[in-house]
Motif scaffolding. Structure first.
Motif, PDB file in Angstrom:
ATOM      1  N   GLU A   1      -3.724   3.657   2.018  1.00  0.00           N
ATOM      2  CA  GLU A   1      -3.975   3.713   3.461  1.00  0.00           C
ATOM      3  C   GLU A   1      -3.961   5.173   3.896  1.00  0.00           C
ATOM      4  O   GLU A   1      -2.942   5.840   3.801  1.00  0.00           O
ATOM      5  CB  GLU A   1      -2.857   2.930   4.168  1.00  0.00           C
ATOM      6  CG  GLU A   1      -2.887   2.962   5.676  1.00  0.00           C
ATOM      7  CD  GLU A   1      -1.601   2.381   6.281  1.00  0.00           C
ATOM      8  OE1 GLU A   1      -1.595   1.193   6.603  1.00  0.00           O
ATOM      9  OE2 GLU A   1      -0.610   3.117   6.396  1.00  0.00           O
TER      10      GLU A   1
ATOM     11  N   GLU B   1       8.066   0.994   4.559  1.00  0.00           N
ATOM     12  CA  GLU B   1       7.560   0.045   5.550  1.00  0.00           C
ATOM     13  C   GLU B   1       7.616  -1.330   4.905  1.00  0.00           C
ATOM     14  O   GLU B   1       7.277  -1.463   3.737  1.00  0.00           O
ATOM     15  CB  GLU B   1       6.105   0.420   5.872  1.00  0.00           C
ATOM     16  CG  GLU B   1       5.352  -0.519   6.775  1.00  0.00           C
ATOM     17  CD  GLU B   1       3.868  -0.120   6.875  1.00  0.00           C
ATOM     18  OE1 GLU B   1       3.513   0.625   7.797  1.00  0.00           O
ATOM     19  OE2 GLU B   1       3.081  -0.545   6.020  1.00  0.00           O
TER      20      GLU B   1
ATOM     21  N   HIS C   1       4.360   7.077   3.361  1.00  0.00           N
ATOM     22  CA  HIS C   1       5.258   5.930   3.203  1.00  0.00           C
ATOM     23  C   HIS C   1       4.776   4.980   2.118  1.00  0.00           C
ATOM     24  O   HIS C   1       3.624   5.032   1.700  1.00  0.00           O
ATOM     25  CB  HIS C   1       5.416   5.162   4.528  1.00  0.00           C
ATOM     26  CG  HIS C   1       4.159   4.482   5.008  1.00  0.00           C
ATOM     27  ND1 HIS C   1       3.218   5.120   5.777  1.00  0.00           N
ATOM     28  CD2 HIS C   1       3.706   3.220   4.831  1.00  0.00           C
ATOM     29  CE1 HIS C   1       2.235   4.272   6.057  1.00  0.00           C
ATOM     30  NE2 HIS C   1       2.502   3.114   5.488  1.00  0.00           N
TER      31      HIS C   1
ATOM     32  N   HIS D   1       0.825  -1.209   0.000  1.00  0.00           N
ATOM     33  CA  HIS D   1       0.000   0.000   0.000  1.00  0.00           C
ATOM     34  C   HIS D   1       0.859   1.260   0.000  1.00  0.00           C
ATOM     35  O   HIS D   1       2.059   1.201   0.255  1.00  0.00           O
ATOM     36  CB  HIS D   1      -0.975   0.022   1.185  1.00  0.00           C
ATOM     37  CG  HIS D   1      -0.321   0.019   2.528  1.00  0.00           C
ATOM     38  ND1 HIS D   1      -0.172  -1.114   3.278  1.00  0.00           N
ATOM     39  CD2 HIS D   1       0.222   1.020   3.262  1.00  0.00           C
ATOM     40  CE1 HIS D   1       0.435  -0.811   4.418  1.00  0.00           C
ATOM     41  NE2 HIS D   1       0.700   0.483   4.432  1.00  0.00           N
TER      42      HIS D   1
HETATM   43 ZN    ZN Z   1       1.445   1.435   6.110  1.00  0.00          ZN
END
Ligand code: ZN
Length: 135
Positions: free
Chosen positions: A54, A128, A78, A7
Motif C-alpha cells: 500500500e 495496523e 506500517h 499489507h
Molecule cells: Zn494500511
C-alpha cells in the motif's frame, strides 16, 4: 485471531511517480488508487500473492503521513495484519498491554476497518490491524 499479513504500508511523497516505480519493480499493474478523505491520504495498492503493498501519499499537511515523511523521510510506514474480529482483537491486545492509538476501529482504504497500535508498545513498528467490511 490474527489471520495473515494483509499489507505493508509505504509512505511516499508523490503517489503517481511511486505507482510507476513500483509497477516497474513488480511487473504488475496496481489495483488502483483511492482517496481516504478523513485521513487526508491517497493510497495505491499492488496485489502480490496473498498480500499487498500500500503506497500512501499525504493530501494535507495535518495528515499523519505528512508528519511521518517530515520526520523520517519516505519509507516503510506500517505493517497491517488482517483479523477476523477487530473489536475482539482490540480488547485482547489492550489486555495484553499493547497501547492502542485507535480505541475504536475506523474506516480505512480498500473496504477495511482499521485500528493502529502505538509503536512505543511494539518495538518501534507501527502496526495496523484490519478487518474486511462486510456489506
Ligand atoms: Zn494500511
Amino acid at each position: 485471531m490474527i489471520k495473515k499479513l494483509s499489507h505493508v504500508g509505504i509512505a511516499v511523497t508523490n503517489l503517481e511517480q511511486s505507482m510507476k516505480l513500483f509497477s516497474g519493480l513488480f511487473q504488475n499493474a496496481s489495483t488502483g488508487t483511492e482517496d481516504v478523505k478523513d485521513q487526508h491520504v491517497k493510497v495505491g495498492f499492488f496485489q502480490l500473492g496473498g498480500t499487498s503493498i500500500e503506497l500512501t501519499e499525504a493530501t494535507a499537511p495535518e495528515s499523519p503521513i505528512a508528519k511521518f515523511i517530515q520526520k523520517r523521510g519516505e519509507g516503510v510506514h506500517h505493517l497491517s495484519f488482517e483479523v477476523d474480529d477487530i473489536h475482539a482483537e482490540l480488547t485482547r491486545l489492550k489486555r495484553e498491554g499493547f497501547q492502542l492509538i485507535d480505541e475504536q476501529p475506523r474506516r480505512g482504504a480498500g473496504g477495511y476497518w482499521i485500528a493502529f497500535l502505538h509503536p512505543k508498545s511494539t518495538n518501534g513498528v507501527l502496526i495496523e490491524i484490519s478487518q474486511k467490511i462486510e456489506e
